[in-house]
Enzyme design. Structure first.
Site, mmCIF file in Angstrom:
data_model
loop_
_atom_site.group_PDB
_atom_site.id
_atom_site.type_symbol
_atom_site.label_atom_id
_atom_site.label_comp_id
_atom_site.label_asym_id
_atom_site.label_seq_id
_atom_site.Cartn_x
_atom_site.Cartn_y
_atom_site.Cartn_z
ATOM 1 N N PHE A 43 0.850 -1.193 0.000
ATOM 2 C CA PHE A 43 0.000 0.000 0.000
ATOM 3 C C PHE A 43 0.886 1.243 0.000
ATOM 4 O O PHE A 43 1.697 1.432 0.917
ATOM 5 C CB PHE A 43 -0.927 -0.001 1.227
ATOM 6 C CG PHE A 43 -1.894 -1.154 1.227
ATOM 7 C CD1 PHE A 43 -3.162 -1.021 0.661
ATOM 8 C CD2 PHE A 43 -1.532 -2.383 1.767
ATOM 9 C CE1 PHE A 43 -4.052 -2.092 0.654
ATOM 10 C CE2 PHE A 43 -2.413 -3.461 1.756
ATOM 11 C CZ PHE A 43 -3.673 -3.316 1.196
ATOM 12 N N VAL A 81 2.373 -1.795 4.393
ATOM 13 C CA VAL A 81 2.036 -0.390 4.206
ATOM 14 C C VAL A 81 3.333 0.420 4.180
ATOM 15 O O VAL A 81 4.172 0.267 5.077
ATOM 16 C CB VAL A 81 1.146 0.089 5.383
ATOM 17 C CG1 VAL A 81 0.802 1.559 5.244
ATOM 18 C CG2 VAL A 81 -0.117 -0.764 5.466
ATOM 19 N N CYS A 82 3.486 1.254 3.174
ATOM 20 C CA CYS A 82 4.701 2.080 3.067
ATOM 21 C C CYS A 82 4.818 2.971 4.300
ATOM 22 O O CYS A 82 3.935 3.795 4.583
ATOM 23 C CB CYS A 82 4.667 2.938 1.810
ATOM 24 S SG CYS A 82 6.078 4.067 1.718
ATOM 25 N N ILE A 83 5.900 2.805 5.034
ATOM 26 C CA ILE A 83 6.031 3.493 6.322
ATOM 27 C C ILE A 83 6.124 5.006 6.161
ATOM 28 O O ILE A 83 5.488 5.753 6.907
ATOM 29 C CB ILE A 83 7.216 2.916 7.145
ATOM 30 C CG1 ILE A 83 7.271 3.537 8.541
ATOM 31 C CG2 ILE A 83 8.556 3.094 6.430
ATOM 32 C CD1 ILE A 83 8.154 2.788 9.514
ATOM 33 N N ALA A 86 2.742 6.313 5.294
ATOM 34 C CA ALA A 86 1.837 6.152 6.431
ATOM 35 C C ALA A 86 2.083 7.229 7.492
ATOM 36 O O ALA A 86 1.149 7.891 7.943
ATOM 37 C CB ALA A 86 2.004 4.762 7.038
#
Lengths: 134, 102, 120
Positions: A43, A81-83, A86
């Site tokens: 994501f 999820v792309c940190i 995010a």
């Protein structure tokens, strides 16, 4: 006809409010039905909003948030999820919440935070990488 | 060696399909989905170009669920093939890679 | 595994974060040692204009960001000719002077030599 079994990874760049996220979800369901492998769903951009545990959609609407979690549970699919994406949008796990001294954390169970390298690794090991964008 | 192009924007308001058509070559395919299915209408801005591509052997697909949802089932151009999510997956297996135009 | 990846960047800078996210993904691809090419087309061309003053809107300038690509060994840069012409621009207007201008047929060929496409 013999269909080759392939390794797929999916790049979701769209928020849950865009139908592209639903398309990505249906595509994942369909490829698993056909016996392919789903290596990872990554994501990125506004796609990270799919991973919040604070969304409360009305009861007569599809709860896509829960559907991703069910998918992950049923098929052991990695939801990453792309940190960076995010953190700047206010999606945190407990560890990041403590690190940045924030009031709470809201990364839904079944999702993990990871770097963009996880997207590239997914590309490297997968036969197909499909982007769903908005 | 061929590419599946997906387009999820209506060509009435967005030029993604126009760019896709420029790049598309004879062994490629185009899948219209989400708001992209409005481009499957006979009256859509790129309808003639899509039909010309089809005559060159490029298959044009539209996602049936999205077509039905938008009440377009009986309004779309005859050469466009309606497919399910399962067939969408099969297409991505049969083509070598996917470019998403959005 | 070493894969041939083409990143296609089609969106204008600043109005939203797609172009910046594409740039970040390009750096990641290069850092993880994949065989990356990068194609700018449609409004993605506008990322390449010289003399952007993004500080006016409190953003990082693509002029300087994209100038850094060679330092990450991202040197296979392509620019879509028709997109350039449609916008009344020439290569002299752009910062990436080591990029190759390609027409639609050449892009089609470029696509068909990739393992994956990262679509932005």
């Amino acid at each position: 006809m013999i269909v080759p079994v392939m390794i797929f990874s999916i790049n979701v760049q769209s928020p849950p409010s865009s139908q592209a996220s639903y398309s990505a979800y249906q595509f994942c369901r369909a490829l698993l039905r056909q016996g392919h492998n789903l290596h990872r769903v990554f994501f990125y951009q506004d796609g990270i909003y799919n991973a919040t545990n604070l969304a409360a959609p009305p009861q007569d609407e599809l709860d896509l948030y829960s559907e991703w979690q069910k998918l992950s549970k049923e098929h052991s699919v990695e939801l990453v999820v792309c940190i960076a994406a995010a953190l700047k949008r206010g999606l945190l796990n407990q560890e990041e919440s403590i690190r940045y001294n924030k009031a709470g954390h809201n990364l839904a169970e079944g999702f993990t935070l990871g770097g963009l390298g996880q997207l590239i690794e997914a590309a490297a090991v997968s036969d197909r990488l499909i982007t769903f964008g908005n | 060696m061929s590419t599946l192009h997906t387009v999820n924007k209506s060509s009435f308001t967005n030029r993604a399909l126009e760019s896709c058509i420029l790049i598309c070559r004879s062994s490629d395919g185009i899948l219209l989905l989400e708001d992209g299915v409005f481009s499957a209408l006979k009256s859509a801005p790129n309808a003639t170009a899509l039909e010309a591509l089809n005559q060159q052997g490029i298959h044009i697909y539209a996602l049936l669920n999205d077509v039905k949802a938008r009440a377009l089932e009986y309004k779309i151009a005859a050469h466009i093939q309606l497919i399910s999510y399962d067939e969408f997956v099969s297409l991505t297996v049969n083509f070598n890679r996917v470019q998403s135009w959005y | 595994m070493h894969k041939k990846i083409l990143l296609i960047s089609r969106h204008a800078p600043y109005g939203n974060s797609i172009a910046k996210d594409a740039f970040d993904a390009a750096l990641a691809t290069a850092i993880y040692d994949q065989d990356l090419s990068m194609l700018f087309m449609d409004d993605g061309i506008f990322q390449l204009l010289r003399d952007q003053q993004a500080q006016e809107i409190s953003q990082k300038s693509f002029t300087s960001m994209l100038s850094a690509l060679p330092f990450y060994d991202i040197d296979k840069l392509y620019i879509h000719q028709e997109s350039l012409e449609q916008r009344g621009l020439t290569i002299e207007n752009l910062i990436v002077d080591n990029a190759t201008i390609v027409n639609s047929a050449q892009i089609s060929n470029l696509l068909n030599h990739q393992d994956h496409i990262l679509s932005f």
